[in-house]
Design a protein around this motif. Sequence first.
Motif, short mmCIF file in Angstrom:
data_model
loop_
_atom_site.label_atom_id
_atom_site.label_comp_id
_atom_site.label_asym_id
_atom_site.label_seq_id
_atom_site.Cartn_x
_atom_site.Cartn_y
_atom_site.Cartn_z
N ILE A 180 -22.17 -4.54 4.21
CA ILE A 180 -21.73 -3.45 3.33
C ILE A 180 -22.37 -3.63 1.96
O ILE A 180 -22.35 -4.72 1.39
CB ILE A 180 -20.19 -3.43 3.20
N ASP A 181 -22.95 -2.55 1.43
CA ASP A 181 -23.52 -2.57 0.09
C ASP A 181 -22.39 -2.27 -0.90
O ASP A 181 -21.98 -1.12 -1.07
CB ASP A 181 -24.63 -1.53 -0.02
N PHE A 182 -21.89 -3.29 -1.57
CA PHE A 182 -20.74 -3.11 -2.46
C PHE A 182 -21.11 -2.37 -3.75
O PHE A 182 -20.25 -2.04 -4.54
CB PHE A 182 -20.09 -4.45 -2.77
N PHE A 183 -22.41 -2.14 -3.95
CA PHE A 183 -22.82 -1.34 -5.10
C PHE A 183 -22.70 0.16 -4.79
O PHE A 183 -22.84 1.00 -5.67
CB PHE A 183 -24.27 -1.66 -5.49
N ARG A 184 -22.47 0.48 -3.51
CA ARG A 184 -22.41 1.88 -3.10
C ARG A 184 -21.10 2.23 -2.41
O ARG A 184 -21.07 3.10 -1.52
CB ARG A 184 -23.59 2.20 -2.17
N LEU A 185 -20.04 1.56 -2.77
CA LEU A 185 -18.74 1.92 -2.21
C LEU A 185 -18.39 3.35 -2.58
O LEU A 185 -18.69 3.81 -3.68
CB LEU A 185 -17.66 0.96 -2.69
N GLN A 186 -17.74 4.05 -1.64
CA GLN A 186 -17.37 5.44 -1.85
C GLN A 186 -15.87 5.56 -2.10
O GLN A 186 -15.08 4.78 -1.57
CB GLN A 186 -17.75 6.27 -0.62
N LYS A 187 -15.49 6.54 -2.90
CA LYS A 187 -14.08 6.84 -3.06
C LYS A 187 -13.52 7.22 -1.70
O LYS A 187 -14.08 8.06 -1.00
CB LYS A 187 -13.89 7.99 -4.06
N GLY A 188 -12.43 6.58 -1.32
CA GLY A 188 -11.86 6.82 0.00
C GLY A 188 -12.17 5.73 1.00
O GLY A 188 -11.54 5.67 2.07
N ASP A 189 -13.14 4.85 0.69
CA ASP A 189 -13.33 3.67 1.53
C ASP A 189 -12.02 2.89 1.53
O ASP A 189 -11.28 2.89 0.55
CB ASP A 189 -14.46 2.79 1.00
N ARG A 190 -11.73 2.19 2.63
CA ARG A 190 -10.44 1.52 2.72
C ARG A 190 -10.57 0.17 3.40
O ARG A 190 -11.55 -0.10 4.10
CB ARG A 190 -9.45 2.41 3.48
N PHE A 191 -9.55 -0.65 3.18
CA PHE A 191 -9.60 -2.00 3.74
C PHE A 191 -8.20 -2.47 4.14
O PHE A 191 -7.19 -1.99 3.62
CB PHE A 191 -10.19 -3.00 2.73
N LYS A 192 -8.17 -3.42 5.06
CA LYS A 192 -6.96 -4.15 5.44
C LYS A 192 -7.35 -5.62 5.56
O LYS A 192 -8.47 -5.93 5.95
CB LYS A 192 -6.41 -3.66 6.78
N VAL A 193 -6.43 -6.49 5.24
CA VAL A 193 -6.77 -7.91 5.26
C VAL A 193 -5.54 -8.75 5.60
O VAL A 193 -4.43 -8.43 5.19
CB VAL A 193 -7.38 -8.33 3.90
N ILE A 194 -5.77 -9.80 6.36
CA ILE A 194 -4.75 -10.81 6.66
C ILE A 194 -5.26 -12.13 6.08
O ILE A 194 -6.35 -12.59 6.42
CB ILE A 194 -4.52 -10.96 8.17
N TYR A 195 -4.48 -12.71 5.19
CA TYR A 195 -4.89 -13.95 4.54
C TYR A 195 -3.67 -14.83 4.32
O TYR A 195 -2.55 -14.45 4.65
CB TYR A 195 -5.59 -13.68 3.21
N GLY A 198 -2.84 -20.29 -5.20
CA GLY A 198 -4.02 -19.50 -4.87
C GLY A 198 -4.04 -19.01 -3.44
O GLY A 198 -3.21 -19.38 -2.61
N ALA A 199 -5.02 -18.17 -3.17
CA ALA A 199 -5.19 -17.60 -1.83
C ALA A 199 -6.15 -18.45 -1.01
O ALA A 199 -7.14 -18.96 -1.53
CB ALA A 199 -5.73 -16.18 -1.93
N SER A 200 -5.80 -18.62 0.25
CA SER A 200 -6.66 -19.35 1.17
C SER A 200 -7.65 -18.37 1.79
O SER A 200 -7.69 -17.20 1.44
CB SER A 200 -5.81 -20.03 2.23
N GLY A 201 -8.46 -18.86 2.71
CA GLY A 201 -9.47 -18.02 3.34
C GLY A 201 -8.87 -16.86 4.12
O GLY A 201 -7.74 -16.92 4.60
N ILE A 202 -9.65 -15.80 4.25
CA ILE A 202 -9.23 -14.61 5.01
C ILE A 202 -9.33 -14.89 6.51
O ILE A 202 -10.34 -15.41 6.99
CB ILE A 202 -10.08 -13.40 4.61
N GLU A 203 -8.28 -14.55 7.23
CA GLU A 203 -8.26 -14.76 8.68
C GLU A 203 -8.84 -13.58 9.43
O GLU A 203 -9.51 -13.74 10.45
CB GLU A 203 -6.83 -15.03 9.14
N ALA A 204 -8.53 -12.38 8.95
CA ALA A 204 -9.02 -11.18 9.62
C ALA A 204 -9.08 -10.05 8.60
O ALA A 204 -8.29 -10.00 7.65
CB ALA A 204 -8.12 -10.79 10.78
N ALA A 205 -10.03 -9.14 8.78
CA ALA A 205 -10.18 -8.03 7.85
C ALA A 205 -10.73 -6.81 8.56
O ALA A 205 -11.37 -6.91 9.62
CB ALA A 205 -11.10 -8.44 6.69
N TYR A 206 -10.47 -5.67 7.93
CA TYR A 206 -11.01 -4.39 8.40
C TYR A 206 -11.49 -3.64 7.16
O TYR A 206 -10.76 -3.54 6.18
CB TYR A 206 -9.92 -3.60 9.13
#
Length: 422
Positions: free
Chosen positions: A180-195, A207-215
């Motif tokens: 993913i090009d993070f310089f070109r994120l679009q309004k409405g892009d979305r994410f989910k994360v388990i950490y 602090g936060a540990s490593g991410i286990e799963a993401a979308y």
Amino acid sequence: MQKYWGLVFSLLFIVSCKEDKPVTDEIAEVVTIEKPVIVKEFGFNLDDFEVLRDTVKNGDSFGELMLRNSVEYPKIARVSEHFRDTFDVRKIVVGKPYLILKSKDTANNAQVFIYQNDPINYTVVDFRDSVLAYKKKQKVKYVEREASGIIESSLSEAILKQGIDYNVTNSLSEIYAWTIDFFRLQKGDRFKVIYKEKYINDTIYAGASGIEAAYFEHNGEPFYAFNFVSDSTKNINDYYDDQAKNLRRTFLQSPVQFSRISSRYNLNRRIAYYGYKVRPHKGTDYAAPIGTPILATANGTVTESTRRGGNGKYVKIQHNGTYSTQYLHMRKQHVKKGDFVKQGDVIGEIGMTGNTGGPHVCYRFWKNGQQVDPLKEKLPAAEPIADSLKTAYLDFVGPKKSQLDCIEYIELPEEDLLTLNE
């Protein structure tokens, strides 16, 4: 017969004595003996010492701190000479907290020095008897968390507005750095994360540990990511998608995290300063503050680390027989010719050396000896997961994928969105 009645009379007398015995309502007093509360920290009973807590100040040195607290010079010298691998006294950092455990007698001298390297790791210097120095870790509790969000302006805004640790932003950018090009994120892009979040003594956030799963959904395209140990012997892990494909590429999308592209690769560029003549720009410029770390975009060997003309200070890396990269206008190089670097290693800092109108790094990319636009190259993917592990992997990620799919998106309140768009 006389003996018989005598026995009966005696029994009646005994019974009557029992019945006549006065009954009291008194209840024995229950005495509760409270055990003293033992205050333990870093493995020491603090009640046994006079405790001094402080942080390293400007001008502080380990030797001066110890001399002020009645530690004999030979013991101080022994720490600096014999325990440098464990505790390098020259590298104590301003702002780091420490404890000094002092004796409660008239001498009141320091017996133990505890230096907190970070919220979890600490170093103990024990002056009792013979001098001893060792490293230890706080007991850490891991708590699983879920988070989600919809991009309105940037990923970091979407995460920080929810009070989520900023390290989650960094982790997501690293996981998806190749896809993913993070310089070109679009309004409405979305994410989910388990950490997971780390807590010391169940209450102190560490602090936060490593991410286990993401979308991550970018431009309507879904990208799953699951952390999986691909080699348990060497404890090697990586992130793979829901089809067991490695998310990593042999090259990072950018040599700088969270910067912006100020000038693209353009062979037909015209510049007013040169009378609008064609002056090809064979690099991609990433603008960022001076001192920002510059990362090697792939594994390779440093072939040049020098300063020359308009390039200023720069580093060039040969990755293989096909690809090489160059990083210009550095303030400072962190590598020298002949060094082997790994993807993501810091090789220098953003600067303004050479011909440049502002702080940035000019990133140049060679393929088969010709400079090309890296943003238009279809870069090779990393090795996929081994066929022998694919079944185990799919079984492992199945429940995580279901968990991700069930996470609802957190939308910011309207007043927060107005703030973001101002």
